[in-house]
Scaffold this motif. Structure first.
Motif, short mmCIF file in Angstrom:
data_model
loop_
_atom_site.label_atom_id
_atom_site.label_comp_id
_atom_site.label_asym_id
_atom_site.label_seq_id
_atom_site.Cartn_x
_atom_site.Cartn_y
_atom_site.Cartn_z
N UNK A 91 0.85 -1.21 0.00
CA UNK A 91 0.00 0.00 0.00
C UNK A 91 0.88 1.26 0.00
N UNK A 116 2.45 5.38 -7.79
CA UNK A 116 1.23 5.89 -8.40
C UNK A 116 1.23 7.41 -8.50
N UNK A 133 2.76 16.80 0.10
CA UNK A 133 1.66 16.07 -0.55
C UNK A 133 1.80 14.56 -0.33
N UNK A 166 0.79 13.74 3.19
CA UNK A 166 -0.67 13.79 3.36
C UNK A 166 -1.33 12.55 2.75
N UNK A 167 -0.84 12.14 1.58
CA UNK A 167 -1.42 10.96 0.95
C UNK A 167 -1.14 9.71 1.79
N UNK A 186 -3.44 9.26 4.63
CA UNK A 186 -4.79 8.81 4.30
C UNK A 186 -4.92 7.29 4.31
N UNK A 187 -3.80 6.59 4.23
CA UNK A 187 -3.89 5.13 4.28
C UNK A 187 -4.31 4.71 5.69
N UNK A 188 -5.32 3.85 5.74
CA UNK A 188 -5.89 3.47 7.03
C UNK A 188 -4.84 2.77 7.91
N UNK A 206 -1.68 3.30 8.00
CA UNK A 206 -0.56 4.16 8.40
C UNK A 206 -0.95 4.91 9.66
N UNK A 207 -0.14 4.75 10.70
CA UNK A 207 -0.48 5.37 11.99
C UNK A 207 0.14 6.75 12.12
N UNK A 234 -14.59 6.09 -6.24
CA UNK A 234 -13.41 6.63 -5.56
C UNK A 234 -13.15 8.07 -5.99
N UNK A 237 -5.32 0.97 -5.57
CA UNK A 237 -5.29 2.42 -5.88
C UNK A 237 -6.65 3.07 -6.03
N UNK A 294 -10.73 3.33 -0.81
CA UNK A 294 -10.27 4.03 0.39
C UNK A 294 -9.52 3.03 1.27
N UNK A 295 -10.02 1.80 1.27
CA UNK A 295 -9.35 0.72 1.99
C UNK A 295 -9.92 -0.59 1.46
N UNK A 352 -15.49 3.13 7.55
CA UNK A 352 -14.49 3.81 6.72
C UNK A 352 -15.15 4.41 5.47
N UNK A 374 -13.74 11.74 4.41
CA UNK A 374 -14.01 11.85 2.99
C UNK A 374 -14.47 10.47 2.54
N UNK A 412 -5.08 4.53 12.89
CA UNK A 412 -4.55 5.26 11.74
C UNK A 412 -5.61 6.06 11.01
N UNK A 413 -6.81 6.19 11.56
CA UNK A 413 -7.89 6.85 10.84
C UNK A 413 -8.71 7.72 11.78
N UNK A 438 -10.44 16.62 3.57
CA UNK A 438 -9.24 15.86 3.23
C UNK A 438 -8.05 16.83 3.14
N UNK A 439 -7.14 16.80 4.12
CA UNK A 439 -6.02 17.76 4.09
C UNK A 439 -5.19 17.64 2.83
N UNK A 440 -5.18 16.47 2.20
CA UNK A 440 -4.35 16.28 1.00
C UNK A 440 -4.88 17.10 -0.18
N UNK A 441 -6.14 17.52 -0.13
CA UNK A 441 -6.69 18.33 -1.23
C UNK A 441 -6.27 19.79 -1.11
N UNK A 442 -5.86 20.20 0.08
CA UNK A 442 -5.54 21.60 0.28
C UNK A 442 -4.12 21.88 -0.18
N UNK A 455 -3.00 21.12 -3.11
CA UNK A 455 -2.54 20.09 -4.05
C UNK A 455 -2.27 20.68 -5.44
#
Lengths: 167, 557
Positions: free
Chosen positions: A19, A26, A60, A63-64, A67-69, A71-72, B87, B121, B124-125, B145, B150, B180-181, B302-306, B308
């Motif tokens: 992952x 990717x 970036x 941050x990505x 988002x992986x569940x 990843x702690x 997705x 890819x 989300x999980x 989840x 998001x 982790x979530x 989603x912080x990754x969108x800010x 980007x």
């Protein structure tokens, strides 16, 4: 563009490494080095990844990763006081009676140890940061490197701080 | 003592699932046997891709997690396009797949595919269940989840022996705890203050609202906020419906096929309040010139969108509804920006969307007739291409979750099955699928499903015997070399009739309204084959890579 050392704490579960690495390829990030192993918590693992990029790209990718569940925690060690090490095993051509002495001298300067002595070769084991290992490799090249095996970088913060306390 | 299959079905029911869309096969036999006398409604689609899209349409129309089920190998692989579609548009679905028994995993067994690897890819999980004892917990986690933070698709791959094994079911934890979530729902107070100040300081503010507003059910808060401060709103394709189309502050869609006035406003604004959006390339055109004079505020969960795609001055990570509520509670009265509003009104007046009226059968006219007839009280689903853009431009949407379309992935063949799903979410509303003759043929086999269950989806095919959007690009940018975009005529009504579905072919504009009425009054599914002007284009249009105020096909400025 400079190398960043990311320390990634993950669930110790099947498929987590793919992952994490899948995400790098990717999103177009090149992994310079990778090291994975158990850590202080028995049900977690630590992945250390060195990746080259500008600050925005690294932000970036972090941050990505977050988002992986599985990843702690993701931390960038790059701007903190830290110790970083790699280990390399280098098999160098060294016929009896030729350059052996020179190679052994170089090894001792680099505090590398000779872990195997053969009739036609020596194996050096060296521990250090990326630059030190690169320097040793360069010096040994003139004697003929038959094989060069190197781990990924691992890193730890100096002092009593831990990566969990990093922002 | 229970089988894994029974645990699965009971877990779904515990999550409140009423309807699932699926297709049986070898390794899901134990699950299908359990469904045989369960109270769960199972809709048998005609292709697994449709099951995923139907679950997606259900989720978008209802706001609840949609569920699809397929067998291993080809069945699972056929879900992939649907999962990727969900997705890209942040749609909560749980996809269940069968897998070969655990002792055969990795052996290239019959109908084996590494579906967790394949979907990594685009989910989300995902989970590969190795032990029946984990099944209940995993289903609970998957729904959690998929539906929180998001939202997004989650896949659960279930080997056959996990379904058949009989165990003493372990208790399922009350609460899902995943270290982790932890999505952030509440915006940072100081950032919110900063955003309010930035807006107050602006002379020419614009709100750029996206799918995040719909997902967060924050339309009322958005309209309230904009009205109190008098800020014009433009929406993305995914944000359509968050403000009533005829609201005086609404400027319609922005971007490649946006309205001229929305794109002008973006270009000239000095404060861009971006809410639940992701600065997609179809929205921004050339990013450097997009809102180049504006301070940008961005709310996203989603912080990754800010940051980007575009630098943001005031980032706020949080749920749109929660942040807007906080903003409303902290709002200080300040005067409306009259000069700016006047300018926007002037643009709206002088640069309206065009609707040709030369006597031919024009798609814009069909959509406007549909809009008048339904008056916003319907769910409109589209396929992808010209049909999608004409609908987005010309249908007057009044409510969130009544416009369902594949935005991010742009999946042709999405609309028809998604419309089936939307019907099960909102059986009280008529559901129309606006299609092209290209798109409809990508999942036309679902006529079997709507006929089988009498699902009253009305299909409006804007038939130009072309893959119209690609043809348009060929016309404009490839010297009219129509390379493989022309389609031979198809009698869609005859195909419908063969499935036992009523339909009508429409060739002139006088027959449009009667056809729409017949469709609406008909109890079951209905097909309208509109033979439209063949080379009609979607305008205005921002050529790829241009600045968004450089539109072609608009009005002279």
């Amino acid at each position: 563009m400079k190398p960043h050392t990311l320390s990634i704490l993950v669930e110790n579960k099947a498929g987590v490494l793919s992952r994490v690495t899948g995400l790098f390829s990717r999103r177009g990030f090149n992994i310079e080095s990778l090291a994975v192993g158990p850590c202080e918590e028995p049900d977690m693992s630590r992945i250390t990844i060195v990746v080259i990029g500008d600050d925005e790209k690294i932000e970036q990718v972090m941050k990505q990763l977050n988002k992986l569940i599985d990843v702690i925690k993701v931390s960038d060690l790059t701007n903190s006081e830290r110790v970083e090490r790699e280990l390399a095993l280098i098999k160098v051509t060294a016929e009896l009676g030729t350059s052996r002495a020179e190679i052994m001298q170089i090894a001792s300067i680099f505090r590398a140890s000779i872990v195997d002595v053969g009739a036609k070769s020596l194996i050096l084991q060296v521990i250090g940061d990326t630059d030190k290992i690169d320097a040793l490799e360069k010096l040994l090249r003139q004697y003929g490197i038959k094989e060069f095996v190197r781990t990924g970088t691992i890193g730890i913060l100096r002092g009593s701080k831990t990566v969990s306390s990093l922002k | 003592m229970k089988t894994g299959a029974k645990i699965l079905v009971e877990s779904l029911q515990r999550e409140g699932v009423k309807t699932i869309f699926g297709y049986p096969g070898g390794v899901v036999l134990p699950i299908y046997d359990e469904l045989y006398d369960s109270s769960l409604q199972h809709i048998l689609v005609r292709h697994e891709q449709a099951a995923a899209h139907a679950a997606d349409g259900y989720a978008r129309a209802s706001g609840h997690v949609g569920v699809c089920l397929a067998t291993s190998g080809p069945g699972a692989c056929n879900l992939v396009t649907g999962i990727a579609t969900a997705y890209m548009d942040s749609v909560p679905i749980v996809a269940l797949t069968g897998q070969v028994p655990t002792n055969l995993l990795g052996n290239d067994a019959f109908q084996e595919s590494d579906i967790t690897g394949i979907t990594m890819p685009v989910t989300k999980h995902n989970y590969l269940v190795k032990d029946t004892a984990d099944l209940g917990r995993i289903v609970k986690e998957a729904f959690y989840i998929a539906g929180t933070g998001r939202p997004g698709p989650v896949l659960i791959d279930i080997p056959k022996d996990v379904s058949t094994k009989v165990i003493n079911e372990p208790p399922v934890p009350e609460k899902v705890i995943l270290r982790g979530y932890n999505p952030t729902y509440h915006g940072h107070k100081r950032q919110i203050e900063k955003a309010l100040q930035t807006i107050a300081d602006a002379e020419r503010p614009v709100i750029y609202a996206g799918g995040g507003v719909i997902i967060s059910n924050a339309s009322a808060e958005l309209v309230d906020f904009a009205t109190q401060l008098g800020i014009p709103i433009t929406t993305t394709l995914m944000g359509i419906g968050c403000i009533p189309c005829d609201h005086p502050l609404n400027m319609g869609m922005l971007g490649m096929h946006g309205t001229e006035y929305a794109n002008f406003a973006i270009t000239e604004c000095d404060c861009l309040f971006s809410i639940g959006v992701r600065f997609d390339d179809r929205v921004t055109g050339k990013t450097d010139t997009f809102a180049a004079h504006a301070k940008i505020i961005h709310i996203d969960i989603d912080p990754a969108e800010i940051g980007k795609n575009k630098h943001v001055d005031v980032p706020i990570v949080g749920d749109v509804k929660s942040v807007l509520r906080d903003m409303l509670s902290m709002l200080k009265k300040n005067g409306l920006k009259e000069a700016w509003l006047k300018k926007v009104r002037h643009w709206k007046q002088h640069h309206p969307l065009k609707c040709p009226s030369d006597g031919g059968l024009h798609p814009q006219y069909i959509i406007r007739q549909m809009s008048e007839l339904l008056n916003g009280d319907a769910i409109i689903v589209s396929e992808v291409g010209q049909n999608q853009m004409w609908t987005a431009q010309h249908f007057c949407f009044r409510h969130p979750r009544t416009w369902i379309t594949s935005g991010g992935l742009g999946t042709m063949g999405y609309g028809f099955p998604a419309a089936m799903g939307a019907h099960f979410a909102r059986p009280d509303l008529p559901v129309f699928d606006v299609a092209g003759d290209g798109s409809i043929q990508m999942n036309i086999q679902e006529m079997g499903t709507v006929a089988h269950y009498k699902i009253p989806v009305k299909i409006a095919i804007l038939n130009n015997m072309f893959l119209g959007m690609v043809r348009q690009w060929q016309e404009l940018f490839y010297d009219r070399r129509y390379s493989f975009t022309e389609l031979p005529p198809v009698e869609f009504v005859k195909i419908a009739n063969a499935y036992g579905i009523e339909g009508v072919k429409v060739e002139c504009s006088e027959d449009v309204l009667p056809a729409l009425r017949t469709a609406l009054d008909c109890d079951g599914p209905f097909v309208m084959d509109f033979r439209i002007e063949r080379e009609e284009n979607v305008f205005p249009m921002v050529p790829a890579g241009a600045a968004i105020n450089e539109m072609i096909g608009g009005h002279p400025r």
